[in-house]
Write an enzyme that holds these catalytic residues in place. Sequence first.
Site, PDB file in Angstrom:
ATOM      1  N   GLY A   1      -9.283   3.603  -7.481  1.00 16.25           N
ATOM      2  CA  GLY A   1      -8.538   4.771  -7.932  1.00 16.25           C
ATOM      3  C   GLY A   1      -8.722   5.033  -9.412  1.00 16.25           C
TER       4      GLY A   1
ATOM      5  N   LYS B   1      -6.473   6.251 -11.201  1.00 17.94           N
ATOM      6  CA  LYS B   1      -5.176   6.009 -11.838  1.00 17.94           C
ATOM      7  C   LYS B   1      -5.254   4.811 -12.783  1.00 17.94           C
ATOM      8  CE  LYS B   1      -0.834   3.978 -11.615  1.00 17.94           C
ATOM      9  NZ  LYS B   1      -0.381   2.588 -11.466  1.00 17.94           N
ATOM     10  N   ASP B   2      -5.915   3.723 -12.345  1.00 20.00           N
ATOM     11  CA  ASP B   2      -6.137   2.564 -13.210  1.00 20.00           C
ATOM     12  C   ASP B   2      -7.477   2.759 -13.925  1.00 20.00           C
ATOM     13  OD1 ASP B   2      -3.800   0.909 -12.479  1.00 20.00           O
ATOM     14  OD2 ASP B   2      -4.718   0.964 -10.494  1.00 20.00           O
TER      15      ASP B   2
ATOM     16  N   GLN C   1      -4.740 -12.321 -12.630  1.00 24.13           N
ATOM     17  CA  GLN C   1      -4.527 -11.150 -13.475  1.00 24.13           C
ATOM     18  C   GLN C   1      -3.079 -10.978 -13.908  1.00 24.13           C
ATOM     19  OE1 GLN C   1      -5.954  -8.524 -10.159  1.00 24.13           O
ATOM     20  NE2 GLN C   1      -4.354  -7.137 -10.896  1.00 24.13           N
TER      21      GLN C   1
ATOM     22  N   GLN D   1      -9.301  -0.186 -15.767  1.00 26.74           N
ATOM     23  CA  GLN D   1      -9.840  -1.116 -14.774  1.00 26.74           C
ATOM     24  C   GLN D   1     -11.122  -0.570 -14.151  1.00 26.74           C
ATOM     25  OE1 GLN D   1      -7.314  -3.306 -11.748  1.00 26.74           O
ATOM     26  NE2 GLN D   1      -8.173  -1.700 -10.426  1.00 26.74           N
TER      27      GLN D   1
ATOM     28  N   CYS E   1       1.187   7.407  -8.030  1.00 23.79           N
ATOM     29  CA  CYS E   1       1.560   6.395  -7.040  1.00 23.79           C
ATOM     30  C   CYS E   1       1.243   4.988  -7.556  1.00 23.79           C
ATOM     31  CB  CYS E   1       0.823   6.631  -5.725  1.00 23.79           C
ATOM     32  SG  CYS E   1       1.341   8.111  -4.845  1.00 23.79           S
TER      33      CYS E   1
ATOM     34  N   GLY F   1      -1.804   6.489  -2.435  1.00 27.62           N
ATOM     35  CA  GLY F   1      -3.055   6.382  -3.179  1.00 27.62           C
ATOM     36  C   GLY F   1      -4.067   5.510  -2.452  1.00 27.62           C
ATOM     37  N   HIS F   2      -3.601   4.357  -1.949  1.00 21.97           N
ATOM     38  CA  HIS F   2      -4.492   3.498  -1.158  1.00 21.97           C
ATOM     39  C   HIS F   2      -4.942   4.207   0.119  1.00 21.97           C
ATOM     40  CE1 HIS F   2      -2.019   0.345  -3.358  1.00 21.97           C
ATOM     41  NE2 HIS F   2      -3.260   0.078  -3.740  1.00 21.97           N
TER      42      HIS F   2
ATOM     43  N   LEU G   1       0.816  -1.210   0.000  1.00 17.19           N
ATOM     44  CA  LEU G   1       0.000   0.000   0.000  1.00 17.19           C
ATOM     45  C   LEU G   1       0.853   1.265   0.000  1.00 17.19           C
ATOM     46  CD1 LEU G   1      -2.828  -0.995   2.512  1.00 17.19           C
ATOM     47  CD2 LEU G   1      -2.626  -1.460   0.068  1.00 17.19           C
TER      48      LEU G   1
END
Length: 520
Positions: free
Chosen positions: A152, A154-155, A63, A158, A189, A34-35, A31
């Site tokens: 997030g 960021k992904d 994955q 996803q 991050c 961001g987490h 972690l």
Amino acid sequence: MQLLQTLAELNDWRREQVGRPLHFVPTMGSLHQGHQQLLQRACAAVPAGRPAVLLSVFVNPLQFGPAEDFDRYPRDLAADAALGEAAGAEALFAPSVQELFPGGEAQLTGVVPPAALRQSLCGPGRPGHFEGVATVVCRLLALVRPDRLLLGEKDWQQLMILRRVVADLALPLTVQGCATVREVDGLACSSRHRYLRASERDQAAALPAALGAAQALWREGIASAALLSASVRRDLEAAGLAVEYVQLVQPSTLSPVTTADGGLVLLAAAARCGSTRLIDHLFLMNRPPIVAIDGPAGAGKSTVTRAFARRLGLLYLDTGAMYRALTWWVLHQGVDPADAAAIAPLLVDLDLQLESDAGGEQRVQVNGHEVSEAIRGPEVTAAVSAVAAHACVRAALTGQQQAMGQRGGLVAEGRDIGTAVFPEAECKVFLTATVAERARRRAADLAQRGFAVPPLAELEAQIAERDRLDSTRAEAPLRQAADAVELVTDGLGIDAVIQRLVDLFRERVPEDAWPGPGAP
């Protein structure tokens, strides 16, 4: 914070949370900031009350491709537990592969997201990756049964895939995206940054810098996807990064676009710095967002729209108040509300002013008259549909509203905002309630304002007739836009309606594109 490692322990913990909303942050551990922000956001109170917050750590073998980094992926459960507890998580679910997949990976029912969402960005280079993500997240959601899933931005790919999976499977939860958190050098991050050697940090920072340089070109008028992508690729290669892709796509469908001049688009890139794979993106938006909230009279649009706009840092445009103010002026001049020819001269040099006072309440003036309270009276209410139905009135006020919206950054509510005034709005909502509910609210409003309150049956008849007039008028009739979401507010408190509006907005306008007030 409780550590839960078996399904039995998870079930016991869930039973202790009965009556509380449950917010869930799934991770693969290792972690970072961001987490931490996701967990802090998960702890925020919602209309249903203070949530129980569950963090999960599970390095998902489904994955990872055959040549990817499953075996060396960083794992430190003790550090993850410390960060999770400090950020407000009440429990950490950290199952083994055997616990989560008791029949083995080969026996697990797989979830395959739509192919269209896997054909761009990371999809072609990571075959099977998003199927693995969707499968394990659905498994976790079935076990945890949260009210809200926080992921997030960021992904981004996803996030879009999991939103689609949740929607297609009609899972009873809200998916909330949270803004990308960046390190001091601008790098988004990521747990995989632990792979970077000290000498590779400057190289890695070239990724957000290259995207930023392309954004600067876009602001100078270069909108071609080919030119913007070439700029990013050139800067990444100059920094010694191995480029996997640079693409300009439509954010929700992930389909490639050729230009960045048609609304919100996503410029995304992936590259390798040594053995470390990096991804990043930014949004290009040619104006601040517009939200169109339509619906019938008495649905509570004005109350929630005002608060919703304030929460998102958008201007509030009460188009209904504009029609009411004009109606007040028509009556004040002794003109018949049904006589379009007599009303037309009143539109010449009409001076309508909408402003907010120090307390955030809207004040309305028409031709120098302060009419904020007067326009809510029964006489105006009875006449406004007739005035609003005239083509000359619709044209005049629609023109004023569209002029106000040219720069974007507003929430407008009324009867035809999404269909006629702002058909290009990023987010459209048709906010409504049953006739009985609207009559009850109207009675309470009249009583609060000191007006006589007719019997509920009479109010229901008036509201039903107003609906009929609004929906059958020749000019811009009341109807739900094809791309609007219906929100029925019966049984919902104001805070719950506002939260639902925020969630709908964030499905269309990410925090990375429009952070809103108070964002870091």
